[in-house]
Design an enzyme around this catalytic site. Structure first.
Site, PDB file in Angstrom:
ATOM      1  N   ASP A 112      -1.613  16.018   3.892  1.00  0.00           N
ATOM      2  CA  ASP A 112      -0.525  15.178   4.406  1.00  0.00           C
ATOM      3  C   ASP A 112      -0.905  13.700   4.329  1.00  0.00           C
ATOM      4  O   ASP A 112      -0.100  12.823   4.667  1.00  0.00           O
ATOM      5  CB  ASP A 112      -0.090  15.606   5.809  1.00  0.00           C
ATOM      6  CG  ASP A 112      -1.188  15.458   6.843  1.00  0.00           C
ATOM      7  OD1 ASP A 112      -2.333  15.146   6.475  1.00  0.00           O
ATOM      8  OD2 ASP A 112      -0.895  15.672   8.047  1.00  0.00           O
ATOM      9  N   SER A 113      -2.107  13.412   3.826  1.00  0.00           N
ATOM     10  CA  SER A 113      -2.460  12.020   3.495  1.00  0.00           C
ATOM     11  C   SER A 113      -1.463  11.465   2.469  1.00  0.00           C
ATOM     12  O   SER A 113      -1.381  10.256   2.279  1.00  0.00           O
ATOM     13  CB  SER A 113      -3.889  11.950   2.937  1.00  0.00           C
ATOM     14  OG  SER A 113      -4.077  12.904   1.914  1.00  0.00           O
TER      15      SER A 113
ATOM     16  N   ASP B 291      -1.287  21.444   3.495  1.00  0.00           N
ATOM     17  CA  ASP B 291      -1.478  20.920   4.861  1.00  0.00           C
ATOM     18  C   ASP B 291      -0.217  21.128   5.680  1.00  0.00           C
ATOM     19  O   ASP B 291       0.875  20.699   5.263  1.00  0.00           O
ATOM     20  CB  ASP B 291      -1.717  19.403   4.748  1.00  0.00           C
ATOM     21  CG  ASP B 291      -2.902  18.929   5.544  1.00  0.00           C
ATOM     22  OD1 ASP B 291      -3.450  19.718   6.337  1.00  0.00           O
ATOM     23  OD2 ASP B 291      -3.290  17.762   5.355  1.00  0.00           O
TER      24      ASP B 291
ATOM     25  N   LYS C 238      -3.717  24.498   5.952  1.00  0.00           N
ATOM     26  CA  LYS C 238      -4.681  23.781   6.795  1.00  0.00           C
ATOM     27  C   LYS C 238      -3.960  23.258   8.024  1.00  0.00           C
ATOM     28  O   LYS C 238      -2.816  22.822   7.934  1.00  0.00           O
ATOM     29  CB  LYS C 238      -5.316  22.621   6.021  1.00  0.00           C
ATOM     30  CG  LYS C 238      -6.309  21.799   6.857  1.00  0.00           C
ATOM     31  CD  LYS C 238      -7.185  20.897   6.024  1.00  0.00           C
ATOM     32  CE  LYS C 238      -6.593  19.543   5.746  1.00  0.00           C
ATOM     33  NZ  LYS C 238      -6.221  18.766   6.946  1.00  0.00           N
TER      34      LYS C 238
ATOM     35  N   GLU D 238      -4.786  21.085  11.947  1.00  0.00           N
ATOM     36  CA  GLU D 238      -5.751  20.224  12.627  1.00  0.00           C
ATOM     37  C   GLU D 238      -5.930  20.609  14.096  1.00  0.00           C
ATOM     38  O   GLU D 238      -4.970  20.994  14.760  1.00  0.00           O
ATOM     39  CB  GLU D 238      -5.268  18.761  12.576  1.00  0.00           C
ATOM     40  CG  GLU D 238      -5.203  18.195  11.184  1.00  0.00           C
ATOM     41  CD  GLU D 238      -4.814  16.712  11.172  1.00  0.00           C
ATOM     42  OE1 GLU D 238      -4.662  16.099  12.245  1.00  0.00           O
ATOM     43  OE2 GLU D 238      -4.659  16.179  10.055  1.00  0.00           O
TER      44      GLU D 238
ATOM     45  N   GLU E 134     -14.238  15.966   9.642  1.00  0.00           N
ATOM     46  CA  GLU E 134     -13.956  14.590   9.213  1.00  0.00           C
ATOM     47  C   GLU E 134     -14.560  13.594  10.200  1.00  0.00           C
ATOM     48  O   GLU E 134     -14.332  13.681  11.413  1.00  0.00           O
ATOM     49  CB  GLU E 134     -12.428  14.394   9.120  1.00  0.00           C
ATOM     50  CG  GLU E 134     -12.057  12.987   8.670  1.00  0.00           C
ATOM     51  CD  GLU E 134     -10.615  12.860   8.186  1.00  0.00           C
ATOM     52  OE1 GLU E 134      -9.884  13.866   8.137  1.00  0.00           O
ATOM     53  OE2 GLU E 134     -10.236  11.722   7.844  1.00  0.00           O
TER      54      GLU E 134
HETATM   55  O1  KIV Z   1      -4.531  15.052   4.471  1.00  0.00           O
HETATM   56  C1  KIV Z   1      -5.633  14.999   3.939  1.00  0.00           C
HETATM   57  O2  KIV Z   1      -5.804  14.520   2.829  1.00  0.00           O
HETATM   58  C2  KIV Z   1      -6.767  15.531   4.679  1.00  0.00           C
HETATM   59  C3  KIV Z   1      -8.129  15.180   4.180  1.00  0.00           C
HETATM   60  C4  KIV Z   1      -8.476  13.801   4.624  1.00  0.00           C
HETATM   61  C5  KIV Z   1      -9.147  16.164   4.600  1.00  0.00           C
HETATM   62  O3  KIV Z   1      -6.598  16.177   5.664  1.00  0.00           O
END
Ligand code: KIV
Length: 299
Positions: free
Chosen positions: A68-69, A111, A140, A142, A209
């Site tokens: 989600d970056s 994500d 993924k 968090e 992280e």
């Molecule tokens: O969203 C993302 O790119 C991430 C990485 C920084 C691990 O969660």
């Protein structure tokens, strides 16, 4: 990337040629487990579209994280909090198409964005299903503590899960900024407890992280059946991940300490090189343990 002279020029970019599937082993959960058991470092990079995903696959990156970056690097948001599930679905589909078109072998991780798994396990399952149907092999999410039950619920229903502890960008406002986590004895103990709970719940990977290198090395040794993937967590983890734009030097702000710009800095490569070579150098540096360098990229 240059094309063979015989190939007609096609507009808008051409994906790299299909690799010979016989020469490339598809990445699967058993393969990741086997790499971890052998002590081979696992490589992960983010990618958000078909071309970069195909190039990362061709460069030998084992895991592609549709992170989600993308909210920050593609959409121009100031944090990942504003990313929607529909946006994630779109990018997971794009990445999946790119990897499939080149008969790629990478493991694709989608994500779950902010607000799409916090309410209940059932909400998490519905959101995970959207990303899995878009082509992700794993989702993924968090955080620690309450997430263990959600991870167990998803894993029991056949959805592989990558957990994420330490600096969790979706909670950046609660954390007070992008800061190293687990620096005090108390916070390190909580992080460790959460990591063990996530492993026990069935998480197959754990992103750490911005965690002190000593803590992530200790945790990596303790978590015998959940490989750790570090980003700003030192070189003692089972693998590494970087945000694509950061490692290509496209971070226009102050580069985070844990990033190496693989476009600027390719030891042994003379003259110009392209993005694929930068990704290959990243893969090689992670595999041979030269990246990250704890003296430069860790706390
Ligand atoms: O969203 C993302 O790119 C991430 C990485 C920084 C691990 O969660």
């Amino acid at each position: 990337m240059s094309q063979p002279a015989t190939q007609n020029a096609s507009p808008y970019g051409t994906l790299p040629p299909a690799s010979n599937p016989a020469l490339r082993k598809p990445v699967s959960l058993p393969r990741l487990v086997e790499m971890h058991a052998r002590g081979e470092k696992i490589t992960m990079l983010t990618a958000y579209d078909a071309t970069f995903a195909a190039v990362a696959d061709a460069a030998g990156v084992e895991c592609i994280l549709v992170g989600d970056s993308l909210g920050m690097v593609c959409q121009g948001l100031s944090s990942t909090v504003g990313v929607s599930l529909e946006t994630m679905r779109y990018h997971v589909e794009s990445v999946t198409r790119g990897v499939r078109r080149v008969q790629g072998t990478a493991w694709i991780i989608g994500d779950l964005p902010f607000g799409t798994y916090l309410e209940s396990k059932e909400q998490a399952l519905r959101s995970a299903a959207v990303l899995m149907q878009a082509g992700a092999h794993m989702v993924k999410l968090e955080g620690g503590g309450w997430t263990a039950d959600t991870v167990r619920f998803l894993v029991e229903r056949g959805i592989p899960v990558c957990a994420h502890l330490g600096l969790t960008p979706q909670t950046v406002h609660a954390l007070g900024g992008y800061r190293v986590q687990g620096k005090t004895v108390e916070s390190a103990a909580i992080l460790k407890r959460h990591a063990h709970e996530l492993q026990d719940a069935g998480a197959s990977l754990l992103v750490l992280e911005m965690v002190p290198a000593a803590l992530s090395s200790e945790l990596t040794a303790e978590l015998t059946h959940c490989p750790t993937i570090g980003i700003g967590a030192g070189n003692g983890t089972s693998g590494q991940v970087l945000v694509l734009h950061d490692m290509l030097g496209l971070n226009l702000g102050k580069m985070p300490k844990f990033v190496r710009n693989f476009m600027a800095d390719l030891p042994g490569v003379q003259g110009q090189h392209g993005i694929k070579e930068a990704m290959e150098a990243y893969v090689a540096a992670v595999k041979n343990g030269s990246f990250p360098d704890n003296a430069l990229h860790a706390w």
